[in-house]
Design a protein around this motif. Structure first.
Motif, PDB file in Angstrom:
ATOM      1  N   GLU A 115      -5.941  13.229   5.836  1.00  0.00           N
ATOM      2  CA  GLU A 115      -4.659  12.916   6.374  1.00  0.00           C
ATOM      3  C   GLU A 115      -4.762  13.325   7.753  1.00  0.00           C
ATOM      4  O   GLU A 115      -3.622  12.291   8.624  1.00  0.00           O
ATOM      5  N   GLU A 116      -5.073  13.677   8.379  1.00  0.00           N
ATOM      6  CA  GLU A 116      -5.227  14.230   9.738  1.00  0.00           C
ATOM      7  C   GLU A 116      -5.253  12.982  10.873  1.00  0.00           C
ATOM      8  O   GLU A 116      -5.240  12.771  11.595  1.00  0.00           O
ATOM      9  N   LEU A 117      -6.940  11.989  10.188  1.00  0.00           N
ATOM     10  CA  LEU A 117      -7.585  11.166  10.876  1.00  0.00           C
ATOM     11  C   LEU A 117      -6.206   9.771  10.343  1.00  0.00           C
ATOM     12  O   LEU A 117      -5.931   9.093  11.249  1.00  0.00           O
ATOM     13  N   GLY A 118      -5.817   9.640   9.457  1.00  0.00           N
ATOM     14  CA  GLY A 118      -4.525   8.986   8.323  1.00  0.00           C
ATOM     15  C   GLY A 118      -3.620   8.589  10.319  1.00  0.00           C
ATOM     16  O   GLY A 118      -2.986   7.638  10.311  1.00  0.00           O
ATOM     17  N   ARG A 131     -10.703   4.117   7.009  1.00  0.00           N
ATOM     18  CA  ARG A 131      -9.106   4.507   7.492  1.00  0.00           C
ATOM     19  C   ARG A 131      -8.344   4.029   6.846  1.00  0.00           C
ATOM     20  O   ARG A 131      -7.284   4.458   7.117  1.00  0.00           O
ATOM     21  N   VAL A 132      -8.599   2.943   5.833  1.00  0.00           N
ATOM     22  CA  VAL A 132      -7.305   2.931   4.836  1.00  0.00           C
ATOM     23  C   VAL A 132      -7.435   3.566   4.322  1.00  0.00           C
ATOM     24  O   VAL A 132      -6.028   3.795   3.724  1.00  0.00           O
ATOM     25  N   ASP A 133      -8.178   4.400   4.076  1.00  0.00           N
ATOM     26  CA  ASP A 133      -7.738   5.552   2.240  1.00  0.00           C
ATOM     27  C   ASP A 133      -7.005   6.403   3.494  1.00  0.00           C
ATOM     28  O   ASP A 133      -6.544   7.384   2.906  1.00  0.00           O
ATOM     29  N   ALA A 134      -7.788   7.256   4.217  1.00  0.00           N
ATOM     30  CA  ALA A 134      -6.725   7.269   5.314  1.00  0.00           C
ATOM     31  C   ALA A 134      -5.638   7.594   5.762  1.00  0.00           C
ATOM     32  O   ALA A 134      -4.286   8.900   5.722  1.00  0.00           O
ATOM     33  N   ILE A 135      -5.015   6.000   5.858  1.00  0.00           N
ATOM     34  CA  ILE A 135      -3.662   6.045   6.297  1.00  0.00           C
ATOM     35  C   ILE A 135      -2.744   6.544   4.789  1.00  0.00           C
ATOM     36  O   ILE A 135      -2.109   6.810   4.857  1.00  0.00           O
ATOM     37  N   VAL A 136      -3.537   5.695   3.891  1.00  0.00           N
ATOM     38  CA  VAL A 136      -2.572   6.547   2.387  1.00  0.00           C
ATOM     39  C   VAL A 136      -2.935   7.563   2.445  1.00  0.00           C
ATOM     40  O   VAL A 136      -1.161   8.123   1.606  1.00  0.00           O
ATOM     41  N   ALA A 137      -3.652   8.050   2.834  1.00  0.00           N
ATOM     42  CA  ALA A 137      -3.697   9.913   2.262  1.00  0.00           C
ATOM     43  C   ALA A 137      -2.548  10.674   3.374  1.00  0.00           C
ATOM     44  O   ALA A 137      -1.714  11.176   2.609  1.00  0.00           O
ATOM     45  N   PHE A 138      -2.372   9.877   4.569  1.00  0.00           N
ATOM     46  CA  PHE A 138      -0.881  10.486   5.373  1.00  0.00           C
ATOM     47  C   PHE A 138      -0.216   9.349   5.307  1.00  0.00           C
ATOM     48  O   PHE A 138       1.210  10.672   4.628  1.00  0.00           O
ATOM     49  N   LEU A 139       0.215   8.684   4.056  1.00  0.00           N
ATOM     50  CA  LEU A 139       1.493   8.297   4.314  1.00  0.00           C
ATOM     51  C   LEU A 139       2.011   9.393   2.225  1.00  0.00           C
ATOM     52  O   LEU A 139       3.328   9.123   2.819  1.00  0.00           O
TER      53      LEU A 139
END
Length: 393
Positions: free
Chosen positions: A224-227, A371-379
């Motif tokens: 999540e932090e990466l996202g 990175r796609v998965d990290a952005i989704v996790a952040f969202l």
């Protein structure tokens, strides 16, 4: 979760029934700025508005309320699957369908009034094309839209309200004696009360995992932090070109929208196009006050608050999954993103091919899956606390 949401409704309605407001409120009061939000849930107008918001009697067949399409149990969107699998909403007559995916009413109060920017572009307003400048004007629309609540006119809405003696007493107290006897002024008062309810903390709790982490109450996971880093980056993504309101990523009231209008090349929803006689949705150009063809295909940038639980996505509900949306954006910079994972076919052509915002869309580098998965996790961290259980559905 549903039980807790229903409890909130019960408390609001109970407070409304028990309160005896004394002051007369000025209907013409301008909307609150962000530092004046939220309005207290005990505000007399908000309490009255809460009853109106959930009242199914205010529709043609007495079977639909504002809360039907803006469901409090589902982050104020319509999760019914009876109109093109949830892409749009079914009307009171049980066969008419709206032309667009229902946007959330959550955090909508933060959108500024509709106006033209110095560069000739537009910002703010309600609905996806800004045709209502503020919340009260937005509330006027669905009651008399033949595809929605389908009452013939504002006077008919006022007449329905006057059937309830409790409503009449409250409107007389809050807006002046006999306010409902004037159909025009009565309708203004009704929509004003609903708008006030939509400015309460029920619609803007700012208690997501993201908010809690910002306050030091919780920590984001490494993914999540990466996202988060990618999202707010000026180098690795183009997300915050449109989905960041404040210049600081530490703003406690960030709504994740600049409220401007963009055409991002969203493909048409074939089912919706077939229903609408293959008529393209021109977005901002369908706003009656806009006649500039350069605005065709542009839609208001939505808030990303609760985005993980408010699909389907885009103005026409063409994408079902949030990860698909991120992949769609990535296709502008990643030559490997050629296939829509939901159809197994190449990405369809834009519904409106003119005016696509390639300046921002082609700003970032290609994103690997990590990175796609990290952005989704952040969202997903932008989900209000009471809706977090929906993330598992």
């Amino acid at each position: 979760m549903l039980r807790s949401c229903l409890s909130v409704i019960a408390v609001v309605v109970c407070l409304s029934a028990c309160s005896e407001p004394k002051q007369v409120v000025n209907v013409s009061k301008v909307g609150q700025s962000s530092d004046e939000l939220p309005v207290s849930l005990s505000d007399p107008k908000a309490l009255l508005g809460s009853q109106l918001f959930f009242d199914t009697n205010l529709s043609k067949n007495r079977n639909q309320s504002c809360g039907t399409c803006h469901d409090i149990a589902n982050a104020f969107v319509d999760k019914r699957q009876d109109a093109l699998f949830g892409a749009v909403s079914l009307g009171s007559d049980r066969h008419s369908m709206g032309g667009r995916n229902t946007p959330t009413a959550g955090y909508a109060a933060f959108a500024p009034a509709f106006y033209r920017l110095p560069n000739g572009e537009y910002r703010g307003g309600q609905f996806l094309d800004g045709r209502a400048s503020g919340l009260a004007q937005q509330a006027e629309g669905p009651f008399v839209n033949p595809l929605e609540m389908a009452l013939p006119d504002g006077a008919s809405v006022v007449a329905r309200v006057k059937e309830n003696a409790r409503y009449v007493d409250l409107f007389n107290t809050l807006y002046g004696q006999g306010i409902l006897d004037d159909a025009e002024q009565g309708y203004v008062a009704i929509t004003n009360a609903i708008a006030t309810f939509e400015k309460t903390s029920l619609f803007m709790p700012f208690d997501s995992k993201y908010d809690r982490a910002l306050r030091g109450e919780e920590k984001l996971t490494p993914q999540e932090e990466l996202g988060k880093t990618l999202f707010f980056s000026q180098q690795f993504t183009n997300c915050n070109a449109c989905h960041q309101l404040s210049t600081s990523p530490l703003n406690a009231q960030e709504t994740f929208s600049n409220y401007e209008y963009r055409n991002i090349g969203v493909p048409a929803n074939p089912d919706l196009m077939a229903h609408n006689g293959n008529k393209k949705d021109l977005g901002l150009l369908d706003n009656p006050s806009i006649d500039d063809p350069k605005q065709a295909g542009k839609f208001k940038v939505p808030s990303l608050r609760n985005v993980a639980v408010t699909g389907p996505y885009m103005h026409n509900g063409v994408f079902k999954d949030l990860r698909t949306v991120v992949l769609f954006y990535d296709k502008y910079n990643n030559p490997k993103r050629t296939v829509n994972p939901e159809t197994g076919e190449p990405w369809a052509e834009p519904e409106v091919a003119e005016n696509i915002d390639l300046v921002n869309l082609e700003k970032g580098p290609a994103l690997p899956d990590q990175r796609v998965d990290a952005i989704v996790a952040f969202l997903k961290t932008l989900t209000d606390k009471r809706y977090e259980p929906l993330l598992n559905h």
